[in-house]
Design an enzyme around this catalytic site. Structure first.
Site, PDB file in Angstrom:
ATOM      1  N   SER A 256       0.837  -1.326  -0.179  1.00 54.24           N
ATOM      2  CA  SER A 256      -0.065  -0.009   0.101  1.00 54.24           C
ATOM      3  C   SER A 256       0.935   1.283   0.115  1.00 54.24           C
ATOM      4  O   SER A 256       2.001   1.240   0.319  1.00 54.24           O
ATOM      5  CB  SER A 256      -0.862  -0.011   1.197  1.00 54.24           C
ATOM      6  OG  SER A 256      -0.236   0.705   2.293  1.00 54.24           O
ATOM      7  N   LYS A 257       0.270   2.292  -0.344  1.00 55.20           N
ATOM      8  CA  LYS A 257       0.958   3.498  -0.401  1.00 55.20           C
ATOM      9  C   LYS A 257       1.601   3.980   0.996  1.00 55.20           C
ATOM     10  O   LYS A 257       2.711   4.848   1.012  1.00 55.20           O
ATOM     11  CB  LYS A 257       0.299   4.736  -0.997  1.00 55.20           C
ATOM     12  CG  LYS A 257      -0.858   5.264  -0.510  1.00 55.20           C
ATOM     13  CD  LYS A 257      -1.460   6.380  -1.469  1.00 55.20           C
ATOM     14  CE  LYS A 257      -2.835   6.579  -1.318  1.00 55.20           C
ATOM     15  NZ  LYS A 257      -3.644   7.413  -2.209  1.00 55.20           N
TER      16      LYS A 257
END
Ligand code: GLU
Length: 502
Positions: A256-257
């Site tokens: 995920s970012k």
């Protein structure tokens, strides 16, 4: 007469809450392959109904990164189409029309709890039973009560009245997934700001845009039951669903970012997560597409190298796996290295120019001829960032060369400045060289090595450090030819001068 099979229409529906995640790229790729293989259509729809999470310029960046990947669309932003608008924020009238229909036929109702009341209900339910499911009010608020509360400025939402039946999603990857009626709650379809929720807008648009197949990540699996309920309430057909494996890091965490923020906090370089990160880091779109195609899909044999065309031939939804996919960065790097040797020069040139431009590197002003020479001089590079590390010094002013202290110590200063002495000797020879070509420079360096009976590195490395500041560059002949005679001598002089003042 038998009816002809329905034309396949798929869609990619990113929310502009950030740039294109690598998982999103895999989603559009698989949809694109399905569409292109079947001669169907690819729709791009921007799901921009969440005003609070909107990220400025993300639509532009998403479109641009999709084009960079080489994935196109037949309908949507920049492409037009008969079933638009393709931005959900421009379709509010359409959603409202369907909302009225559901309110009128009793499939939806206004819900009047304030966020604070809901929070209290949630807390209480958590304490009592561990979980919260919105309890349908009895009696339901009437439409008149809902409208009145709205006029009074109260935070009114609209909820879908879920049926009392189990719902089965027929998933072409995972099989039938049934949820029983008691697992549902009446979810929100219109928020208090008047915007539809994702579920509502998505279902309406999939139907009005005549989407036949919805391929998306498994994180949306539980949404599909809600979507089926809405489709039934609205009298829409249900598209074919397929939910793809979620992409995980090698350590098992979800990719995920937020991984970027975590790394920065830990003092580490942020990993690439979005397509734009990979683009900036100097990866090739062909390598990325090839690599992500194998995240959850394979033909079952050992083959790993595919062009986009070959993927299109080989692809089938049936061969998408059920289990989590692992994102192996070392493998991507080796894919990239392979693709850098496989791609024709004009393609590499195009990508290198893009890399130089988006990173705003001094190299961007190079001519095509020079770019091609750089590509050839650095053959075998893993990413354009590696290439840039090797040749970036060519594009820096002579006075701006920064010397890597480690390189200076090891190559020049060690053994009482043996490297500096070598540098003085070779400078004198280079000055007299009239044919400034890589071949004659190499011959000169070789001859000096032989006459001094020393290793190549003892001669070449001091020059390399003097002209580039570091120990990596293309072959010494190539390096100096690219730099030119004047600049080479000036840099050597500067290096020697810095020594005498240090
Ligand atoms: N806008 C949603 C997302 O970005 C789309 C999900 C879907 O494909 O339905 O996750």
């Amino acid at each position: 007469m038998p009816s002809s099979p329905e034309p396949i229409r798929v869609r990619f529906a990113p929310s502009p809450t950030g740039y294109l995640h690598i998982g999103g790229a895999r989603t559009i790729l698989f949809n694109w392959l399905v569409a292109r293989k079947a001669g169907g259509q690819m729709v791009l729809r921007i799901e921009d109904t969440d005003q609070t999470r909107h990220v400025e310029d993300s639509v532009q960046k998403i479109l641009d990164d999709l084009r960079w990947l080489g994935l196109d669309w037949d309908e949507g932003p920049q492409a037009g189409g008969d079933l638009g608008p393709y931005f959900q924020s421009q379709r509010l009238d359409i959603y409202n029309q369907y909302l009225q229909q559901l309110l009128e036929n009793g499939h939806a109702y206004y819900a009047l709890e304030t966020p604070q009341e809901l929070e209290r209900m949630r807390e209480k339910a958590k304490k009592e039973s561990g979980g919260f499911r919105y309890p349908r009010p009895n009696p339901l608020p009437t439409v008149a009560q809902g409208l009145l509360a709205k006029r009074e400025g109260k935070p009114v939402v609209v909820r879908c009245k879920m049926p009392n039946d189990d719902i089965t999603v027929h998933d072409s990857i995972l099989g039938d997934i049934t949820l029983s009626a008691d697992q549902f709650e009446d979810f929100i379809i219109q928020k208090s700001d008047g915007f539809p929720t994702y579920h509502f807008a998505c279902v309406i648009d999939d139907a009005l845009m005549k989407i036949t197949h919805v391929l998306r990540g498994q994180e949306h699996l539980m949404n599909s039951h809600k979507h089926v309920a809405l489709q039934r309430a609205l009298g829409f057909p249900t598209p074919h669903y397929g939910h793809m494996p979620v992409i995980f890091n090698l350590d098992g965490s979800k990719m995920s970012k937020r991984d970027k923020e975590k790394a920065v906090k830990a003092g580490l370089p942020p990993p690439e997560i979005e397509v734009h990160d990979f683009r900036r880091a100097g990866f090739l779109p062909e390598a990325i597409l090839n690599f992500i195609a194998l995240l959850g899909w394979s033909t079952g044999d050992d083959r790993e190298t595919y062009t986009l065309d070959e993927l299109m031939q080989a692809f089938s939804i049936k061969r998408i796996g059920k289990t989590n996919a692992k994102f192996d960065r070392a493998k991507l790097l080796s894919f990239n290295t392979d693709w850098a040797t496989r791609l024709p020069l004009p393609k590499l040139l195009e990508h290198l120019k893009d890399y130089a431009t988006i990173n705003d590197l001094p190299m961007r002003s190079a001519t095509d001829d020079l770019f091609i020479r750089l590509l050839q001089a650095c053959a075998g590079f893993r990413t354009f960032t590696d290439l840039q590390k090797k040749i970036g010094f060519l594009f820096v002013d002579d006075e701006a060369i920064e010397y890597d202290p480690k390189a200076v110590k090891k190559v020049l200063a060690k053994n009482d400045g043996a490297g500096y002495s070598m540098l003085e000797q070779i400078r004198a020879k280079l000055e007299t060289l009239t044919d400034w070509s890589g071949a004659s420079i190499d011959a000169l360096v070789k001859a000096l090595c032989e006459s001094l009976d020393t290793k190549m590195g003892n001669v070449a490395q001091p020059i390399r450090v003097a002209v580039s500041g570091s120990t990596v560059s293309p072959s010494i002949g190539e390096t100096l030819e690219l730099l030119g005679k004047n600049r080479t001598l000036q840099r050597i002089d500067r290096c020697l001068a810095i020594r005498s003042t240090s």
